[in-house]
Structure formats: C-alpha cells, structure tokens
Scaffold this motif. Structure first.
Motif, PDB file in Angstrom:
ATOM      1  N   ALA A 297       0.847  -1.191   0.000  1.00 16.97           N
ATOM      2  CA  ALA A 297       0.000   0.000   0.000  1.00 16.97           C
ATOM      3  C   ALA A 297       0.877   1.233   0.000  1.00 16.97           C
ATOM      4  CB  ALA A 297      -0.925   0.000   1.216  1.00 16.97           C
ATOM      5  N   THR A 298       0.271   2.376  -0.266  1.00 20.87           N
ATOM      6  CA  THR A 298       1.007   3.629  -0.266  1.00 20.87           C
ATOM      7  C   THR A 298       0.415   4.601   0.740  1.00 20.87           C
ATOM      8  OG1 THR A 298      -0.356   4.475  -2.086  1.00 20.87           O
ATOM      9  CG2 THR A 298       1.737   3.430  -2.664  1.00 20.87           C
ATOM     10  N   SER A 299       1.261   5.509   1.193  1.00 17.72           N
ATOM     11  CA  SER A 299       0.852   6.493   2.184  1.00 17.72           C
ATOM     12  C   SER A 299       1.450   7.844   1.833  1.00 17.72           C
ATOM     13  CB  SER A 299       1.329   6.053   3.563  1.00 17.72           C
ATOM     14  OG  SER A 299       1.119   7.069   4.520  1.00 17.72           O
ATOM     15  N   ASP A 300       0.687   8.902   2.123  1.00 16.50           N
ATOM     16  CA  ASP A 300       1.237  10.233   1.889  1.00 16.50           C
ATOM     17  C   ASP A 300       1.444  11.009   3.181  1.00 16.50           C
ATOM     18  OD1 ASP A 300      -1.886  11.794   0.723  1.00 16.50           O
ATOM     19  OD2 ASP A 300      -1.338  10.803   2.603  1.00 16.50           O
ATOM     20  N   SER A 301       1.121  10.407   4.318  1.00 15.38           N
ATOM     21  CA  SER A 301       1.334  11.108   5.577  1.00 15.38           C
ATOM     22  C   SER A 301       1.172  10.156   6.754  1.00 15.38           C
ATOM     23  CB  SER A 301       0.342  12.272   5.721  1.00 15.38           C
ATOM     24  OG  SER A 301      -0.974  11.785   5.805  1.00 15.38           O
ATOM     25  N   GLY A 302       1.634  10.593   7.893  1.00 11.64           N
ATOM     26  CA  GLY A 302       1.455   9.829   9.112  1.00 11.64           C
ATOM     27  C   GLY A 302       2.517   8.772   9.316  1.00 11.64           C
ATOM     28  N   SER A 303       2.398   8.091  10.431  1.00 16.12           N
ATOM     29  CA  SER A 303       3.363   7.051  10.770  1.00 16.12           C
ATOM     30  C   SER A 303       3.395   5.953   9.720  1.00 16.12           C
ATOM     31  CB  SER A 303       3.012   6.455  12.136  1.00 16.12           C
ATOM     32  OG  SER A 303       3.787   5.311  12.391  1.00 16.12           O
ATOM     33  N   TYR A 304       4.584   5.541   9.339  1.00 15.34           N
ATOM     34  CA  TYR A 304       4.732   4.536   8.280  1.00 15.34           C
ATOM     35  C   TYR A 304       4.299   3.146   8.727  1.00 15.34           C
ATOM     36  CZ  TYR A 304       8.982   3.531  10.908  1.00 15.34           C
ATOM     37  OH  TYR A 304       9.890   3.240  11.903  1.00 15.34           O
ATOM     38  N   SER A 305       4.171   2.944  10.018  1.00 18.85           N
ATOM     39  CA  SER A 305       3.881   1.600  10.513  1.00 18.85           C
ATOM     40  C   SER A 305       2.408   1.345  10.799  1.00 18.85           C
ATOM     41  CB  SER A 305       4.694   1.320  11.775  1.00 18.85           C
ATOM     42  OG  SER A 305       4.287   2.171  12.827  1.00 18.85           O
ATOM     43  N   LEU A 306       1.568   2.350  10.616  1.00 18.30           N
ATOM     44  CA  LEU A 306       0.151   2.199  10.931  1.00 18.30           C
ATOM     45  C   LEU A 306      -0.674   1.964   9.676  1.00 18.30           C
ATOM     46  CD1 LEU A 306      -0.308   5.008  13.597  1.00 18.30           C
ATOM     47  CD2 LEU A 306       0.060   2.566  13.969  1.00 18.30           C
ATOM     48  N   PRO A 307      -1.398   0.852   9.616  1.00 19.53           N
ATOM     49  CA  PRO A 307      -2.215   0.565   8.430  1.00 19.53           C
ATOM     50  C   PRO A 307      -3.196   1.670   8.088  1.00 19.53           C
ATOM     51  CG  PRO A 307      -2.055  -1.388   9.819  1.00 19.53           C
ATOM     52  CD  PRO A 307      -1.455  -0.244  10.600  1.00 19.53           C
ATOM     53  N   ARG A 308      -3.708   2.371   9.088  1.00 27.23           N
ATOM     54  CA  ARG A 308      -4.737   3.376   8.813  1.00 27.23           C
ATOM     55  C   ARG A 308      -4.205   4.549   8.000  1.00 27.23           C
ATOM     56  NH1 ARG A 308      -4.098   4.593  14.583  1.00 27.23           N
ATOM     57  NH2 ARG A 308      -3.020   6.587  14.848  1.00 27.23           N
ATOM     58  N   ASN A 309      -2.895   4.688   7.922  1.00 24.57           N
ATOM     59  CA  ASN A 309      -2.311   5.780   7.149  1.00 24.57           C
ATOM     60  C   ASN A 309      -2.079   5.427   5.690  1.00 24.57           C
ATOM     61  OD1 ASN A 309      -2.193   7.555   9.342  1.00 24.57           O
ATOM     62  ND2 ASN A 309      -0.248   6.697  10.020  1.00 24.57           N
ATOM     63  N   TYR A 310      -2.492   4.225   5.303  1.00 18.75           N
ATOM     64  CA  TYR A 310      -2.254   3.748   3.943  1.00 18.75           C
ATOM     65  C   TYR A 310      -3.566   3.572   3.176  1.00 18.75           C
ATOM     66  CZ  TYR A 310       2.613   2.663   5.055  1.00 18.75           C
ATOM     67  OH  TYR A 310       3.938   2.751   5.409  1.00 18.75           O
ATOM     68  N   ALA A 311      -3.548   3.978   1.927  1.00 24.27           N
ATOM     69  CA  ALA A 311      -4.659   3.751   1.008  1.00 24.27           C
ATOM     70  C   ALA A 311      -4.197   4.160  -0.387  1.00 24.27           C
ATOM     71  CB  ALA A 311      -5.891   4.567   1.411  1.00 24.27           C
ATOM     72  N   PRO A 312      -4.563   3.448  -1.423  1.00 23.11           N
ATOM     73  CA  PRO A 312      -5.374   2.241  -1.371  1.00 23.11           C
ATOM     74  C   PRO A 312      -4.528   1.000  -1.060  1.00 23.11           C
ATOM     75  CG  PRO A 312      -4.795   2.726  -3.625  1.00 23.11           C
ATOM     76  CD  PRO A 312      -4.200   3.821  -2.790  1.00 23.11           C
ATOM     77  N   TRP A 313      -5.220  -0.082  -0.822  1.00 22.38           N
ATOM     78  CA  TRP A 313      -4.572  -1.358  -0.581  1.00 22.38           C
ATOM     79  C   TRP A 313      -4.721  -2.243  -1.813  1.00 22.38           C
ATOM     80  CZ3 TRP A 313      -1.849  -2.637   3.782  1.00 22.38           C
ATOM     81  CH2 TRP A 313      -1.949  -1.751   4.849  1.00 22.38           C
ATOM     82  N   GLY A 314      -3.643  -2.923  -2.132  1.00 22.18           N
ATOM     83  CA  GLY A 314      -3.734  -3.881  -3.225  1.00 22.18           C
ATOM     84  C   GLY A 314      -4.255  -5.213  -2.720  1.00 22.18           C
ATOM     85  N   GLN A 315      -4.556  -6.081  -3.651  1.00 20.74           N
ATOM     86  CA  GLN A 315      -4.903  -7.445  -3.276  1.00 20.74           C
ATOM     87  C   GLN A 315      -3.646  -8.131  -2.757  1.00 20.74           C
ATOM     88  OE1 GLN A 315      -6.716  -9.251  -6.703  1.00 20.74           O
ATOM     89  NE2 GLN A 315      -8.750  -8.574  -6.091  1.00 20.74           N
ATOM     90  N   GLY A 316      -3.792  -8.917  -1.757  1.00 15.77           N
ATOM     91  CA  GLY A 316      -2.644  -9.556  -1.148  1.00 15.77           C
ATOM     92  C   GLY A 316      -2.139 -10.739  -1.944  1.00 15.77           C
ATOM     93  N   THR A 317      -0.948 -11.174  -1.557  1.00 15.33           N
ATOM     94  CA  THR A 317      -0.367 -12.385  -2.127  1.00 15.33           C
ATOM     95  C   THR A 317       0.022 -13.303  -0.978  1.00 15.33           C
ATOM     96  OG1 THR A 317       1.317 -13.229  -3.665  1.00 15.33           O
ATOM     97  CG2 THR A 317       1.967 -11.380  -2.274  1.00 15.33           C
ATOM     98  N   GLN A 318      -0.335 -14.562  -1.102  1.00 15.13           N
ATOM     99  CA  GLN A 318      -0.145 -15.505   0.000  1.00 15.13           C
ATOM    100  C   GLN A 318       1.287 -16.018   0.032  1.00 15.13           C
ATOM    101  OE1 GLN A 318      -2.359 -16.501   2.456  1.00 15.13           O
ATOM    102  NE2 GLN A 318      -0.630 -17.644   3.342  1.00 15.13           N
ATOM    103  N   VAL A 319       1.865 -15.984   1.211  1.00 14.32           N
ATOM    104  CA  VAL A 319       3.178 -16.569   1.455  1.00 14.32           C
ATOM    105  C   VAL A 319       3.006 -17.661   2.494  1.00 14.32           C
ATOM    106  CG1 VAL A 319       5.481 -16.179   2.394  1.00 14.32           C
ATOM    107  CG2 VAL A 319       4.450 -14.488   0.863  1.00 14.32           C
ATOM    108  N   THR A 320       3.446 -18.851   2.158  1.00 14.55           N
ATOM    109  CA  THR A 320       3.360 -19.982   3.069  1.00 14.55           C
ATOM    110  C   THR A 320       4.748 -20.590   3.214  1.00 14.55           C
ATOM    111  OG1 THR A 320       1.095 -20.446   2.380  1.00 14.55           O
ATOM    112  CG2 THR A 320       2.267 -22.198   3.549  1.00 14.55           C
ATOM    113  N   VAL A 321       5.208 -20.674   4.458  1.00 19.11           N
ATOM    114  CA  VAL A 321       6.539 -21.201   4.722  1.00 19.11           C
ATOM    115  C   VAL A 321       6.398 -22.491   5.521  1.00 19.11           C
ATOM    116  CG1 VAL A 321       8.815 -20.747   5.688  1.00 19.11           C
ATOM    117  CG2 VAL A 321       7.449 -18.858   4.769  1.00 19.11           C
ATOM    118  N   SER A 322       6.935 -23.555   4.977  1.00 18.77           N
ATOM    119  CA  SER A 322       6.848 -24.847   5.648  1.00 18.77           C
ATOM    120  C   SER A 322       8.120 -25.122   6.429  1.00 18.77           C
ATOM    121  CB  SER A 322       6.623 -25.952   4.619  1.00 18.77           C
ATOM    122  OG  SER A 322       7.718 -26.019   3.723  1.00 18.77           O
ATOM    123  N   SER A 323       7.954 -25.834   7.525  1.00 18.51           N
ATOM    124  CA  SER A 323       9.111 -26.135   8.383  1.00 18.51           C
ATOM    125  C   SER A 323       9.818 -27.405   7.935  1.00 18.51           C
ATOM    126  CB  SER A 323       8.658 -26.269   9.826  1.00 18.51           C
ATOM    127  OG  SER A 323       7.671 -27.268   9.937  1.00 18.51           O
TER     128      SER A 323
END
Length: 121
Positions: A95-121
């Motif tokens: 996602a992209t943000s134009d202001s606010g703390s970089y670590s807070l999701p609420r400061n980001y928009a828009p959001w892209g569709q996610g991609t699944q990462v699965t790590v096996s042990s």
C-alpha cells in the motif's frame, strides 16, 4: 490500483521476492509499505520505504532478513524475503501512504490485493 504478486510456498530458510505493481497513478511521491495478516490476527507492519527509497524501516521480526526496495521508473515496489520462517506465513499486502506514521495501516490507502506466502518447516 496496486497488485501484489510473487507469493507462494517456500521452505524454512528459503527466499521469495514479492512485487507490488501500481497502475492508474504514479507512486513515486508516496511512502510504500508492506504489511501482512495471518489468519485470526490483525494486519501488521512489515516494512516501508520513503518516496525515493533512500530510507527504509522494518519490523523487528523481519529486520536483517527482508529488504524493501522500489523502482519508481517502473512504478513498482519489491520485498525480498530471505531466511524465511514458518511464522512469516501470511497474506502480504502492499500500500502507499502520503502522511502519518509509516507503521500504521490506517495511514495507507489504497490497498492492493494480497499475495499468499506460506513457509513450511
């Protein structure tokens, strides 16, 4: 619009490289962030980089293993993930943000569709 890709199945200790392609607008002036969300958990900050890519920030859990980067000419961001652990398993979003703390999701928009990462042990 942002589209994350590059996820998949990896073994512990392996690597994956995620891409975040933007369309419809330039992202060159925005902070870019990566977040992840595991089932039953809140969305959490993973990494972010400022508009030029000069400064990068990481969650403690991925510091030293993940590297965020961007290519503004290609309107694309990346997340190189090395030394993967099973606890890295999640749906990863960019996602992209134009202001606010970089670590807070609420400061980001828009959001892209996610991609699944699965790590096996």
């Amino acid at each position: 619009q942002l589209q994350a890709s590059g996820g998949g199945l990896a073994q512990a200790g392996g690597s994956l490289r995620l891409s975040c392609a933007a369309s419809g607008r330039s992202i060159s002036t925005y902070t870019m962030g990566w977040f992840r969300q595991a089932p039953g958990k809140e969305r959490e900050f993973v990494a972010a980089t400022n508009w030029s890519g000069q400064f990068s920030y990481y969650a403690d859990s991925v510091k030293g293993r993940f590297t965020i980067s961007r290519d503004n000419a290609k309107n694309t961001g990346y997340l190189q993930m090395n030394s993967l652990k099973p606890e890295d398993t999640a749906l990863y979003y960019c996602a992209t943000s134009d202001s606010g703390s970089y670590s807070l999701p609420r400061n980001y928009a828009p959001w892209g569709q996610g991609t699944q990462v699965t790590v096996s042990s």
